[in-house]
Write an enzyme that holds these catalytic residues in place. Structure first.
Site, PDB file in Angstrom:
ATOM      1  N   LYS A 176       0.837  -1.185   0.000  1.00 16.15           N
ATOM      2  CA  LYS A 176       0.000   0.000   0.000  1.00 16.15           C
ATOM      3  C   LYS A 176       0.875   1.239   0.000  1.00 16.15           C
ATOM      4  O   LYS A 176       2.034   1.124   0.394  1.00 16.15           O
ATOM      5  CB  LYS A 176      -0.948   0.002   1.193  1.00 16.15           C
ATOM      6  CG  LYS A 176      -0.221   0.043   2.539  1.00 16.15           C
ATOM      7  CD  LYS A 176      -1.185   0.226   3.642  1.00 16.15           C
ATOM      8  CE  LYS A 176      -1.629   1.673   3.754  1.00 16.15           C
ATOM      9  NZ  LYS A 176      -1.378   2.266   5.069  1.00 16.15           N
ATOM     10  N   HIS A 206      -1.266  -5.660   5.509  1.00 15.86           N
ATOM     11  CA  HIS A 206      -0.618  -6.473   6.548  1.00 15.86           C
ATOM     12  C   HIS A 206      -1.569  -6.856   7.680  1.00 15.86           C
ATOM     13  O   HIS A 206      -1.312  -7.787   8.418  1.00 15.86           O
ATOM     14  CB  HIS A 206       0.669  -5.812   7.061  1.00 15.86           C
ATOM     15  CG  HIS A 206       0.463  -4.713   8.055  1.00 15.86           C
ATOM     16  ND1 HIS A 206       0.161  -3.430   7.692  1.00 15.86           N
ATOM     17  CD2 HIS A 206       0.513  -4.696   9.412  1.00 15.86           C
ATOM     18  CE1 HIS A 206       0.039  -2.676   8.779  1.00 15.86           C
ATOM     19  NE2 HIS A 206       0.247  -3.428   9.831  1.00 15.86           N
ATOM     20  N   HIS A 268      -7.063  -1.195   6.000  1.00 19.15           N
ATOM     21  CA  HIS A 268      -7.128  -2.039   7.204  1.00 19.15           C
ATOM     22  C   HIS A 268      -8.547  -2.101   7.802  1.00 19.15           C
ATOM     23  O   HIS A 268      -9.058  -3.175   8.105  1.00 19.15           O
ATOM     24  CB  HIS A 268      -6.161  -1.539   8.276  1.00 19.15           C
ATOM     25  CG  HIS A 268      -4.747  -1.353   7.793  1.00 19.15           C
ATOM     26  ND1 HIS A 268      -4.177  -2.170   6.845  1.00 19.15           N
ATOM     27  CD2 HIS A 268      -3.783  -0.460   8.125  1.00 19.15           C
ATOM     28  CE1 HIS A 268      -2.925  -1.772   6.624  1.00 19.15           C
ATOM     29  NE2 HIS A 268      -2.664  -0.736   7.375  1.00 19.15           N
TER      30      HIS A 268
HETATM   31  C1  BG6 Z   1       0.229   1.293   8.237  1.00 29.11           C
HETATM   32  C2  BG6 Z   1      -0.015   2.778   8.220  1.00 29.11           C
HETATM   33  O1  BG6 Z   1      -0.366   0.690   7.123  1.00 29.11           O
HETATM   34  O2  BG6 Z   1      -0.319   0.740   9.416  1.00 29.11           O
HETATM   35  C3  BG6 Z   1       0.572   3.432   9.457  1.00 29.11           C
HETATM   36  O3  BG6 Z   1       0.555   3.353   7.062  1.00 29.11           O
HETATM   37  C4  BG6 Z   1       0.048   2.748  10.706  1.00 29.11           C
HETATM   38  O4  BG6 Z   1       0.283   4.828   9.492  1.00 29.11           O
HETATM   39  C5  BG6 Z   1       0.243   1.246  10.612  1.00 29.11           C
HETATM   40  O5  BG6 Z   1       0.751   3.276  11.827  1.00 29.11           O
HETATM   41  C6  BG6 Z   1      -0.417   0.522  11.757  1.00 29.11           C
HETATM   42  O6  BG6 Z   1      -0.044  -0.824  11.715  1.00 29.11           O
HETATM   43  P1  BG6 Z   1      -0.008  -1.684  13.053  1.00 29.11           P
HETATM   44  O7  BG6 Z   1       0.334  -3.060  12.587  1.00 29.11           O
HETATM   45  O8  BG6 Z   1       1.033  -1.069  13.939  1.00 29.11           O
HETATM   46  O9  BG6 Z   1      -1.369  -1.577  13.654  1.00 29.11           O
END
Ligand code: BG6
Length: 516
Positions: A176, A206, A268
């Site tokens: 992304k 992810h 997400h």
């Molecule tokens: C990323 C975003 O995709 O996900 C970030 O670009 C964000 O801004 C992150 O902080 C959060 O991921 P996780 O796994 O820490 O919840």
């Protein structure tokens, strides 16, 4: 109360799922190898996989970036990231020495020039012979979106050649942001599908690699007792929260072009919604799971641009205090213009117009510099149809709530009412909790480990399909358009739960946000 994990008899839906298979010999080529993602996530994830014996005997990892450097210098630059970010900080020099022998580097000064790709191809062919990687190639695009088209075009067979060995495969993982809006996402899909077939494209989100997100499907479809109540007859509303305490963490330049809606909601949060709301797939495979998720996304009516202001809330963090520490406001962050109107907080309501969900609002919110890091999905059930216990003695019965905690306290909790021991009928909410840490004495793998391995194995179940990513953008696009003509985001103090409008937004709907 901790619920012990038990071994459940095999469920036909999940039958045939891969056990711990090892991928075929292959070369993983990471574009953007000098970037943050490669250093903090990708190389450490590969090191963890190597340490745990999940990589094939014969593999190579080829970093590609613009900077000139030889293999040894590349190994040295990524070593620090592995020492710092490998799972549990468990860095073992002897494992590293072996892993480092599989790391190589190729510099491509300009991604628009096919010459650099010819050199890359020659190096990969040479490594096939030296390392026995059999012509299998997995490309990983961890580069800024501006260069994606050039790289993909140059990866077309006319530049990179077709596999010499029969059965050899070429796949591509795309990070992304997948486009900036509906149009650019469609363009990116077109370029990708000209160079690779959809079966070879792995669009990564992810969140789908997180154990707890996969467990939503297991919770729903490997148990019989939840599915009958998973619908509009029993559920009043669903609240999906992705709250972060961090700010933009040195990524101000990227983030200011993106904002919370594109950065978290478009991918997400919509994936969490889709997995929560989807119907049971006919099998747990890439096609069936993604078919069901696409159905959910397509059944969300896009907001009218004119309704964007009233159906969403935008905020931007000012300065404040988080975990007792003074923090700066968004507009003071490096790379952010002092008059930026980019949102760092969003809340919105979406509806899923299906027989299962009609009339059940899905509230989504995300923000940076909030008081607590928590990602959760809270299912709030309807109230009992009759109140047998008088309000005066019960202090007000509250609706049952099922909370799937994605992170950091991974688990699932069910809140229900119980009688307080004693002469009078006092009622109080209690909670029944499942905690990963208590029930499974096993370390959880990082999302990137799972997803890199799946792509090497050719399993796209946990990746986003072309129609899925476009369906996500179709929901987001009118909001982006509607915001152009409305007031800028409201400031909220860092360390608070977002702008005051966010509370009013739900109160107008007769509901309240859960305070995680
Ligand atoms: C990323 C975003 O995709 O996900 C970030 O670009 C964000 O801004 C992150 O902080 C959060 O991921 P996780 O796994 O820490 O919840």
């Amino acid at each position: 109360m901790a619920v012990p994990a038990t071994v459940v008899e095999e469920n036909p839906l999940f039958a045939g799922l891969r056990l711990e298979r090892t991928p075929e010999p292959s070369a993983l080529v990471i574009f953007g190898a000098s970037g943050d993602l490669a250093h903090r996530k990708l190389i450490p994830a590969l090191y963890n996989l190597a340490r745990d014996g999940f990589l094939p005997q014969r593999y190579s990892v080829v970093g590609v970036a613009r900077t000139e450097m030889n293999d040894d210098a590349f190994r040295e630059t990524v070593r620090g990231g592995v020492e710092k970010h490998s799972r549990n900080g468990n860095f073992q020099p002897e494992i590293w020495d072996n892993f480092a022998q599989h790391l190589f580097y190729v510099s491509i000064p300009s991604y628009s020039d096919p010459a650099g790709f010819k050199a890359l191809r020659a190096r990969l062919d040479e490594l096939d012979t030296q390392q026995g990687t059999e012509g299998n190639r997995l490309f990983y695009l961890a580069t800024p979106p501006q260069v994606a088209h050039d790289i993909i075009r140059n990866l077309r067979p006319e530049h990179m050649g077709t596999p010499v060995l029969s059965g050899a495969w070429r796949r591509i993982i795309v990070e992304k942001p997948f486009g900036q809006d509906l149009q650019s996402a469609g363009d990116l899909n077109d370029v990708l599908l000209t160079a690779f077939g959809e079966d070879s494209v792995y669009r990564i989100d992810h969140y789908l690699g997180k154990e707890t997100v996969q467990n939503i499907m297991v919770f729903r479809f490997a148990n019989a007792i939840f599915e009958p109540i998973w619908n509009r007859r029993y559920i009043d509303n669903v609240q999906i929260t992705v709250a972060e305490t961090v700010g933009v963490e040195g990524r101000g330049g990227y983030y200011d072009q993106s904002g919370a809606l594109r950065d978290i909601i478009q991918n997400h949060a919509l994936q969490l919604l889709a997995v929560t709301a989807m119907d049971p797939p006919v099998a747990f495979d890439a096609r069936s799971v993604r078919d069901e998720k696409v159905k959910v996304l397509r059944s969300i009516p896009p907001l009218e641009p004119l309704a964007a202001a009233s159906r969403t809330v935008r905020g931007q963090y000012g300065h404040g205090v988080i975990h007792g520490r003074q923090v700066i406001g968004y507009r003071e962050e490096k790379g952010v213009p002092p008059d930026s109107t980019t949102e760092t907080y969003v809340a919105l309501r979406l509806d899923v117009d299906t027989w299962r969900w009609a009339g059940v609002p899905f509230y989504l919110r995300t923000g940076k510099h909030l008081p607590k890091r928590v990602t959760e999905i809270a299912i709030e059930f309807k109230m009992p149809p009759l109140m047998l216990f008088p309000e005066a003695t019960t202090g007000g019965v509250r609706p049952n709530q099922l909370v799937m905690n994605i992170q950091p306290n991974e688990g699932i909790s069910l809140r229900f009412e119980a009688k307080v021991p004693g002469q009078v009928m006092h009622v109080r909410p209690v909670s029944m909790d499942f905690r990963y840490g208590t029930s499974f004495a096993r370390e959880q793998r990082e999302a990137y480990e799972r997803l890199l391995l799946d792509a090497m194995l050719g399993d796209a179940t946990l990746f986003t399909r072309n129609d899925e990513v476009e369906a996500q953008w179709r929901i987001i696009q009118p909001i982006l358009e509607g915001w152009q003509d409305t007031a800028p985001p409201q400031e909220y103090p860092s360390g608070s739960w977002g702008p005051p409008n966010a509370d009013a937004f739900l109160e107008n709907e007769g509901r309240r946000w859960r305070r995680p």
